[in-house]
Design an enzyme around this catalytic site. Sequence first.
Site, PDB file in Angstrom:
ATOM      1  N   ASP A   1       0.822  -1.215   0.000  1.00  0.00           N
ATOM      2  CA  ASP A   1       0.000   0.000   0.000  1.00  0.00           C
ATOM      3  C   ASP A   1       0.863   1.276   0.000  1.00  0.00           C
ATOM      4  O   ASP A   1       1.867   1.342   0.702  1.00  0.00           O
ATOM      5  CB  ASP A   1      -0.843  -0.055   1.293  1.00  0.00           C
ATOM      6  CG  ASP A   1      -1.982   0.925   1.270  1.00  0.00           C
ATOM      7  OD1 ASP A   1      -2.059   1.738   0.337  1.00  0.00           O
ATOM      8  OD2 ASP A   1      -2.807   0.867   2.210  1.00  0.00           O
TER       9      ASP A   1
ATOM     10  N   TRP B   1      -4.248  -8.563  -3.776  1.00  0.00           N
ATOM     11  CA  TRP B   1      -5.578  -7.919  -3.895  1.00  0.00           C
ATOM     12  C   TRP B   1      -6.145  -7.835  -2.487  1.00  0.00           C
ATOM     13  O   TRP B   1      -6.547  -8.842  -1.912  1.00  0.00           O
ATOM     14  CB  TRP B   1      -6.450  -8.767  -4.807  1.00  0.00           C
ATOM     15  CG  TRP B   1      -7.843  -8.249  -5.054  1.00  0.00           C
ATOM     16  CD1 TRP B   1      -8.788  -7.938  -4.119  1.00  0.00           C
ATOM     17  CD2 TRP B   1      -8.469  -8.008  -6.321  1.00  0.00           C
ATOM     18  NE1 TRP B   1      -9.949  -7.526  -4.715  1.00  0.00           N
ATOM     19  CE2 TRP B   1      -9.783  -7.558  -6.072  1.00  0.00           C
ATOM     20  CE3 TRP B   1      -8.048  -8.138  -7.647  1.00  0.00           C
ATOM     21  CZ2 TRP B   1     -10.677  -7.248  -7.096  1.00  0.00           C
ATOM     22  CZ3 TRP B   1      -8.947  -7.826  -8.665  1.00  0.00           C
ATOM     23  CH2 TRP B   1     -10.246  -7.381  -8.395  1.00  0.00           C
ATOM     24  N   ASP B   2      -6.200  -6.629  -1.968  1.00  0.00           N
ATOM     25  CA  ASP B   2      -6.594  -6.410  -0.577  1.00  0.00           C
ATOM     26  C   ASP B   2      -8.025  -5.884  -0.503  1.00  0.00           C
ATOM     27  O   ASP B   2      -8.575  -5.377  -1.492  1.00  0.00           O
ATOM     28  CB  ASP B   2      -5.619  -5.382   0.028  1.00  0.00           C
ATOM     29  CG  ASP B   2      -5.503  -5.484   1.540  1.00  0.00           C
ATOM     30  OD1 ASP B   2      -6.327  -6.180   2.164  1.00  0.00           O
ATOM     31  OD2 ASP B   2      -4.593  -4.843   2.096  1.00  0.00           O
TER      32      ASP B   2
ATOM     33  N   ASP C   1      -2.899 -10.417   9.555  1.00  0.00           N
ATOM     34  CA  ASP C   1      -1.934  -9.339   9.785  1.00  0.00           C
ATOM     35  C   ASP C   1      -1.093  -9.623  11.014  1.00  0.00           C
ATOM     36  O   ASP C   1      -0.152  -8.896  11.314  1.00  0.00           O
ATOM     37  CB  ASP C   1      -2.661  -7.995   9.954  1.00  0.00           C
ATOM     38  CG  ASP C   1      -2.980  -7.377   8.601  1.00  0.00           C
ATOM     39  OD1 ASP C   1      -2.416  -7.844   7.593  1.00  0.00           O
ATOM     40  OD2 ASP C   1      -3.789  -6.435   8.551  1.00  0.00           O
TER      41      ASP C   1
END
Length: 741
Positions: free
Chosen positions: A368, A478-479, A549
Amino acid sequence: MSIQYLEKERVFCLNTPGSTYLMGIAAQEGFLGHLYYGTKLEDITGAVELFRTQESPYVPEKNERDRGSFMDKFPFEYSSHGVGDFRESSIRVRTMGGQTGTSLTYVKHEIYGGKRKLEGLPATFGQEDEVTTLVITCRDEATGLEVELSYSVFEKLDVITRSARIINGGLETLMLEKAMSGCLDMDGGEFDVLTLHGSWARERHMERKPLGHGEFAVSTLRGESSHQEHPFLGLLSKGADQVQGEVYGFHFVYSGNFVAKAQMSQFGQIRVVMGINPEDFCWKLEPGESFQTPEMVMVYSAEGIGKMSRTLHDLYRGHLIRSPWLHKKRPILINNWEATYFNFDADKIVSIAEESAKLGIEMLVLDDGWFGNRFDDNRALGDWWVNEDKIKGGMGELVAKVNALGMKFGLWFEPEMISPESELYVKHPDWALQIPGRKPCRCRNQYVLDITRREVRDAILEQVFQILHSANIEYVKWDMNRPLTDIGSAALPADRQGEVYHRYVLGMYEMQERLLQEFPNLLLENCSGGGGRFDPGMLYYSPQIWCSDDTDAIERLVIQEGTSLLYPLCCMGAHVSVCPNHTVGRSTPFATRGMTALTGTFGYELDVTKLSEEDKAAVPKQVRAYHACNDLIREGNYYRIASFWENRLYDCYQVVDDKKEKALVFFTQVLGEPAMHSRRLKLQGLKENAKYKLSLIDLEGEELLKDTGRVLGGSVLMHAGLQVERPWGDFQGRLFFLEEV
Ligand code: DGJ
């Protein structure tokens, strides 16, 4: 033939190698009923008696006075609604008159080799010699509604998959308010339910509890399969464990709102239903139109939980994941997220790549923050152009520099989202999902794009494709970083707003399909704020999914155990990160972090330029271990030996090749134990009569394999156990290698 129809008895018999599934058409009125699901029956003579239709009062035509007693007890194969069965319904349709009764009876059936695709939906697949399909058509005479119940039986696996196609065969519009993918009525028994629950950074923790009268449900309304609950439900016979006991597993091949229920009736019968969550769902069906439900996977194991896991692993590796990367070693990647968060430029990224290349890391993934005005997470989603203040020289130049180091390059996107502060939102405020007159709920300061709309999907994909064509980008992450709220589409009429949740999922699937068509060799990794959309549906598109995460090696033992309950290790995104860990603040040895990450796709998520010399020196050794072990980890059979989730002290699992000649044993002593010098680990999946040489895989030393000088018999290892010395201290990992001599 794995599916047979016995004409005289009007019974359908579905056989897998170890299970039988029986249903029949009840003589009196043509209801399709369930007879049996469980251990394989070699001879089914007399099975039709299981309907117990001779018992009073279960003969409806002879007992019209109390038909309700029949309806509320009959084991319906796809339960009706509102006409006497008070248990969980499988379908609910509302007519233009506003009523909702439905009652389905048998019309016809078809059996064919292979399996048809489910339009627009991910689903398992198989050739004619691998799978046989039965489609039974039932009809509701009052409305003209037809339901095609589809059962696909796998020849080599104890798996039956189900789905339903609902057709409006009447003359009036129908509103479909509920459409389950499958229903299973079992005669009863004492079961525990096994589910996976979690939250952000704590995904897929197992939970087991007894099933009692009433209803037990897991579900989500977040628009994705979610961190919180998982589209899975297991029924375990009392006392079932990894190696013994009966286990029924139900898993949903879908990535949006779901519900899975187990219900115990007044008579102790158990009904399981699984499907799209009916809450906020309503699909308008004009005459002649149809609705396809997603697929539900059913697994039966008479050999405990472990066999269920291995069956699902084989199903997903053999019949769901399509990627050309499935059987390949994935490039060892380094991702810059935990290394830099938003604070990077091209020079920083190149410096990470340079150092990584020297250590044997094979791909740099830029996460990101490389696009639009994305200096933090408050803006720019939807503006998929390269931020040249950060990426000076542009993406082409950066990728070329990384490639020149001998590394591949991967890039992060979040295509389903829009920031209120973005050029895209200024141009198209109506492209965000929203309810007129209501300010949409922000989550991570972003809105959800209305990808039910073709023009929105086209516009986003056009930008994504442009970037991907502009440079040699071989991997995409692809988040999706927030759930869906404010369900309203500016493009749909009032009577179709109930379709938004499902149309959203179909839109997302279509976008991923188009991405893969445009870039067939792309390595795609799905992600949703960690593992918020880790489900079989997404595996149809990407061979790997970011697990969580939370990269702490100990928390990961639990997350990865829960994940491996259903998914093969080759699809679990797992990385080594720095300590103290960014999520839990725990410090663990570098070798233990490496060992835990080796179980998955393996990579790093840290600033390698800042690693201590000691840790840096360990990286090439972990890389070496990855290359030596990954074929076995990716393709092997998984056995759970001990569970830290259960015992809170230590963890152990094993991967064995098909020939049972090689095995890896992952053992972690999570907490040091006083007065405990060694322990026995009872291994599984080996040959009783073979002898195995035991080595230690050294993640720190000069040589990969350390010979222990021990040779042990398969039966000793499995029944008496492998005696392992107690490692000194907390969080200590040991990786053993067994090879037949
Ligand atoms: C959530 C993901 O799980 C992280 O790995 C990272 O990609 C961030 N999103 C970026 O916003």
